[in-house]
Scaffold this motif. Structure first.
Motif, mmCIF file in Angstrom:
data_model
loop_
_atom_site.group_PDB
_atom_site.id
_atom_site.type_symbol
_atom_site.label_atom_id
_atom_site.label_comp_id
_atom_site.label_asym_id
_atom_site.label_seq_id
_atom_site.Cartn_x
_atom_site.Cartn_y
_atom_site.Cartn_z
ATOM 1 N N LYS A 86 -35.551 -11.285 43.553
ATOM 2 C CA LYS A 86 -35.300 -11.042 42.129
ATOM 3 C C LYS A 86 -36.329 -11.780 41.270
ATOM 4 C CE LYS A 86 -31.923 -12.668 39.480
ATOM 5 N NZ LYS A 86 -30.535 -13.089 39.212
ATOM 6 N N SER A 87 -36.572 -13.046 41.612
ATOM 7 C CA SER A 87 -37.529 -13.831 40.832
ATOM 8 C C SER A 87 -38.913 -13.192 40.861
ATOM 9 C CB SER A 87 -37.620 -15.255 41.394
ATOM 10 O OG SER A 87 -36.373 -15.880 41.346
ATOM 11 N N ALA A 88 -39.344 -12.837 42.067
ATOM 12 C CA ALA A 88 -40.689 -12.266 42.197
ATOM 13 C C ALA A 88 -40.771 -10.901 41.513
ATOM 14 C CB ALA A 88 -41.054 -12.150 43.676
ATOM 15 N N LEU A 89 -39.717 -10.122 41.630
ATOM 16 C CA LEU A 89 -39.752 -8.780 41.033
ATOM 17 C C LEU A 89 -39.735 -8.821 39.505
ATOM 18 C CD1 LEU A 89 -37.477 -6.601 43.360
ATOM 19 C CD2 LEU A 89 -39.945 -6.542 43.129
ATOM 20 N N THR A 90 -39.226 -9.911 38.956
ATOM 21 C CA THR A 90 -39.249 -10.048 37.502
ATOM 22 C C THR A 90 -40.665 -9.884 36.981
ATOM 23 O OG1 THR A 90 -37.408 -11.588 37.628
ATOM 24 C CG2 THR A 90 -38.666 -11.587 35.584
ATOM 25 N N LEU A 91 -41.612 -10.492 37.732
ATOM 26 C CA LEU A 91 -43.022 -10.404 37.361
ATOM 27 C C LEU A 91 -43.557 -8.994 37.596
ATOM 28 C CD1 LEU A 91 -44.366 -12.982 36.374
ATOM 29 C CD2 LEU A 91 -45.526 -13.167 38.571
ATOM 30 N N VAL A 92 -43.159 -8.417 38.726
ATOM 31 C CA VAL A 92 -43.646 -7.081 39.093
ATOM 32 C C VAL A 92 -43.174 -6.031 38.093
ATOM 33 C CG1 VAL A 92 -43.604 -5.296 40.875
ATOM 34 C CG2 VAL A 92 -43.786 -7.697 41.533
ATOM 35 N N VAL A 93 -41.914 -6.172 37.634
ATOM 36 C CA VAL A 93 -41.370 -5.219 36.662
ATOM 37 C C VAL A 93 -42.241 -5.196 35.421
ATOM 38 C CG1 VAL A 93 -39.468 -4.817 35.056
ATOM 39 C CG2 VAL A 93 -38.981 -5.267 37.444
ATOM 40 N N ARG A 94 -42.648 -6.375 34.989
ATOM 41 C CA ARG A 94 -43.450 -6.453 33.762
ATOM 42 C C ARG A 94 -44.825 -5.835 33.937
ATOM 43 N NH1 ARG A 94 -42.702 -12.064 30.629
ATOM 44 N NH2 ARG A 94 -40.569 -11.723 29.980
ATOM 45 N N ASP A 95 -45.411 -6.080 35.120
ATOM 46 C CA ASP A 95 -46.790 -5.632 35.325
ATOM 47 C C ASP A 95 -46.876 -4.177 35.769
ATOM 48 O OD1 ASP A 95 -47.755 -8.095 34.604
ATOM 49 O OD2 ASP A 95 -47.772 -8.875 36.644
ATOM 50 N N HIS A 96 -45.888 -3.749 36.580
ATOM 51 C CA HIS A 96 -45.995 -2.414 37.191
ATOM 52 C C HIS A 96 -44.862 -1.477 36.810
ATOM 53 C CE1 HIS A 96 -49.330 -3.566 39.835
ATOM 54 N NE2 HIS A 96 -48.701 -4.714 40.026
ATOM 55 N N GLY A 97 -43.797 -2.003 36.231
ATOM 56 C CA GLY A 97 -42.685 -1.140 35.858
ATOM 57 C C GLY A 97 -41.575 -1.141 36.899
ATOM 58 N N LEU A 98 -40.453 -0.548 36.493
ATOM 59 C CA LEU A 98 -39.251 -0.556 37.330
ATOM 60 C C LEU A 98 -39.413 0.260 38.602
ATOM 61 C CD1 LEU A 98 -36.247 -0.269 34.862
ATOM 62 C CD2 LEU A 98 -36.599 -2.040 36.570
ATOM 63 N N ASP A 99 -40.156 1.358 38.538
ATOM 64 C CA ASP A 99 -40.249 2.241 39.699
ATOM 65 C C ASP A 99 -40.878 1.537 40.898
ATOM 66 O OD1 ASP A 99 -39.021 4.261 38.368
ATOM 67 O OD2 ASP A 99 -40.865 5.309 37.812
ATOM 68 N N ILE A 100 -41.985 0.842 40.632
ATOM 69 C CA ILE A 100 -42.657 0.151 41.733
ATOM 70 C C ILE A 100 -41.810 -1.023 42.209
ATOM 71 C CG2 ILE A 100 -44.622 -1.373 42.210
ATOM 72 C CD1 ILE A 100 -46.424 0.686 41.064
ATOM 73 N N ALA A 101 -41.142 -1.710 41.267
ATOM 74 C CA ALA A 101 -40.256 -2.817 41.658
ATOM 75 C C ALA A 101 -39.138 -2.306 42.566
ATOM 76 C CB ALA A 101 -39.684 -3.483 40.416
ATOM 77 N N ARG A 102 -38.604 -1.142 42.208
ATOM 78 C CA ARG A 102 -37.526 -0.550 43.017
ATOM 79 C C ARG A 102 -38.037 -0.202 44.417
ATOM 80 N NH1 ARG A 102 -36.406 3.314 39.881
ATOM 81 N NH2 ARG A 102 -34.668 2.387 38.769
ATOM 82 N N GLU A 103 -39.244 0.359 44.463
ATOM 83 C CA GLU A 103 -39.834 0.743 45.740
ATOM 84 C C GLU A 103 -40.029 -0.490 46.627
ATOM 85 O OE1 GLU A 103 -43.542 2.930 45.264
ATOM 86 O OE2 GLU A 103 -44.257 2.033 47.141
ATOM 87 N N ILE A 104 -40.511 -1.577 46.020
ATOM 88 C CA ILE A 104 -40.742 -2.804 46.781
ATOM 89 C C ILE A 104 -39.424 -3.376 47.290
ATOM 90 C CG2 ILE A 104 -41.483 -5.204 46.552
ATOM 91 C CD1 ILE A 104 -43.650 -4.151 44.594
ATOM 92 N N ALA A 105 -38.411 -3.390 46.432
ATOM 93 C CA ALA A 105 -37.098 -3.908 46.835
ATOM 94 C C ALA A 105 -36.561 -3.123 48.030
ATOM 95 C CB ALA A 105 -36.128 -3.825 45.657
ATOM 96 N N GLU A 106 -36.733 -1.807 47.988
ATOM 97 C CA GLU A 106 -36.232 -0.971 49.074
ATOM 98 C C GLU A 106 -37.016 -1.195 50.370
ATOM 99 O OE1 GLU A 106 -33.628 1.117 49.682
ATOM 100 O OE2 GLU A 106 -32.909 0.141 47.863
ATOM 101 N N ARG A 107 -38.339 -1.407 50.240
ATOM 102 C CA ARG A 107 -39.146 -1.620 51.440
ATOM 103 C C ARG A 107 -38.791 -2.956 52.082
ATOM 104 N NH1 ARG A 107 -45.352 -0.221 50.175
ATOM 105 N NH2 ARG A 107 -45.611 -0.920 52.314
ATOM 106 N N LEU A 108 -38.550 -3.965 51.262
ATOM 107 C CA LEU A 108 -38.244 -5.289 51.808
ATOM 108 C C LEU A 108 -36.810 -5.382 52.316
ATOM 109 C CD1 LEU A 108 -39.930 -7.786 49.356
ATOM 110 C CD2 LEU A 108 -40.389 -7.523 51.786
ATOM 111 N N MET A 109 -35.893 -4.885 51.520
ATOM 112 C CA MET A 109 -34.468 -4.981 51.860
ATOM 113 C C MET A 109 -33.806 -3.652 51.535
ATOM 114 S SD MET A 109 -34.097 -8.662 50.062
ATOM 115 C CE MET A 109 -32.326 -8.750 50.077
ATOM 116 N N PRO A 110 -33.791 -2.727 52.493
ATOM 117 C CA PRO A 110 -33.207 -1.409 52.220
ATOM 118 C C PRO A 110 -31.799 -1.516 51.645
ATOM 119 C CG PRO A 110 -34.319 -1.403 54.346
ATOM 120 C CD PRO A 110 -34.338 -2.827 53.855
#
Length: 341
Positions: free
Chosen positions: A170-194
DNA sequence: CTCGGTCAGTTCCAGAGGCC
DNA sequence: GGCCTCTGGAACTGACCGAG
């Protein structure tokens, strides 16, 4: 994946610098004895995947350079006694980092006066610590892009004994959401922890949005989930607001109460199923979240003074009548087109 | 002054059960 | 499939308070 003091700047782990068109985010993971290797590793992995996903999606994008650091530098043992090599955190160069993730269980590194935002520098910490950030404040986002003078975001990673994965991601994705948007953050979350994106996205979705946007998004959520037994409390939780405040803001923003809105969404679905299928009324009621056939009939009678089966019959009659009118006209139009060709 | 939270009181509705 | 009654709980509202 390389951890010990080696810059991880993307799919190919570039050794130096970044492309001229690419914004670089320097991320430090500050370790102390007994840190959670899982939490630290998962943070690094989030940025690695962000570099891959961002490059694939945008070509030119924000890229992350991740370094493992400690206050003294050198070998640091994690909670499972594995030793990793770290660079020394240069106190003078702290501001060179866009974000610092602080991990450890023994001597709490986050309380070290050499780190940004510790008691000695409390005012800066107040404005820069992720937990204290006003994520709706566009000035924070602006400061992210402002270059070397920007504030460093500081995140505390969970202790090894906690369920550290979710918090770390969650902490790391906070940064990703800002830089890349929710879609990429969602994709990363799913790849790491389905399966984790459903839990994480509502939390991250509040980053950088106004109350009005949160309410509209929860309205969308109500519509998408109207077939499930959901309540106003669920919707309020979805919007990260108290029930009372959610009701108040929903009515202001949407013009009706959440339950009215939900009922309308369910009725829309019910009418579509009545008109478009041969399913029995009771089954349609259950599929559209209306409980059972009896309740559905009660609501129909109250709203339109007819039963669901009467609605279905009337709808069929009207459709047939319309088809009788439209079909000859359509046939005539086709004939006209044939002539035109 | 605005915003958001709590609390208490009221209204409304979903669900159960029974009947036609 | 439709209707009726009853009841517990959810939804809603207004008043009030505290923080910024």
């Amino acid at each position: 994946m390389t951890y010990a003091g080696i810059e991880q700047t993307g799919a190919g782990r570039l050794a130096s610098g970044s492309g001229a068109a690419r914004a670089a985010r320097r991320v430090g993971i500050v370790l102390s004895e007994g840190f959670s290797l899982l939490a630290a590793g998962i943070v690094a992995e989030v940025f690695q995947l962000a570099n891959e996903s961002g490059a694939a999606a945008h070509g030119e994008c924000v890229r992350y350079s991740v370094r493992l650091l400690s206050l003294q530098g050198g070998g640091i043992r994690c909670s499972s006694s594995v030793q990793v090599w770290t660079d020394e955190l240069d106190v003078r160069a702290q501001n060179a980092f866009d974000a610092l993730f602080i991990s450890g269980s023994g001597a709490d590194p986050s309380s070290d006066p050499r780190l940004p935002g510790t008691p000695a520098r409390a005012p800066q910490r107040k404005s820069a610590h992720a937990a204290d950030l006003d994520l709706n404040d566009t000035r924070d986002a602006a400061s992210m892009a402002a270059g070397a003078s920007r504030a460093t975001l500081v995140f505390d990673l969970p202790a090894a004994q906690a369920d550290d994965r979710y918090e770390a991601v969650k902490s790391a994705l906070t940064l990703v959401v800002r830089d890349h948007g929710l879609d990429i953050a969602r994709e990363i979350a799913e790849r790491l922890m389905p399966g984790s994106s459903a839990k994480l996205m509502p939390l991250l979705g509040s980053v950088g949005t106004t109350v009005g946007e949160k309410v509209r998004r929860s309205a969308q959520w109500l519509r998408e989930n109207c077939d499930r037994p959901i309540s106003v409390a669920d919707a309020a939780q979805e919007a990260a607001m108290s029930e009372r405040n959610f009701l108040r803001r929903f009515k202001l923003e949407i013009g009706s109460t959440p339950s009215e809105y939900l009922l309308q969404a369910r009725l829309d679905m019910t009418c579509r199923l009545l008109a478009g299928t041969e399913l029995p009324v009771d089954k349609i009621a259950r599929r559209s979240g209306m409980g059972n056939g009896d309740h559905l009939a009660k609501i129909f009678r109250k709203r339109w003074s007819i039963s669901p089966t009467e609605y279905r019959l009337r709808n069929r009659r009207e459709r047939d009548a319309l088809a009788a009118i439209v079909a000859p006209a359509a046939a005539a139009e086709l004939e006209t087109r044939d002539f035109a060709f």
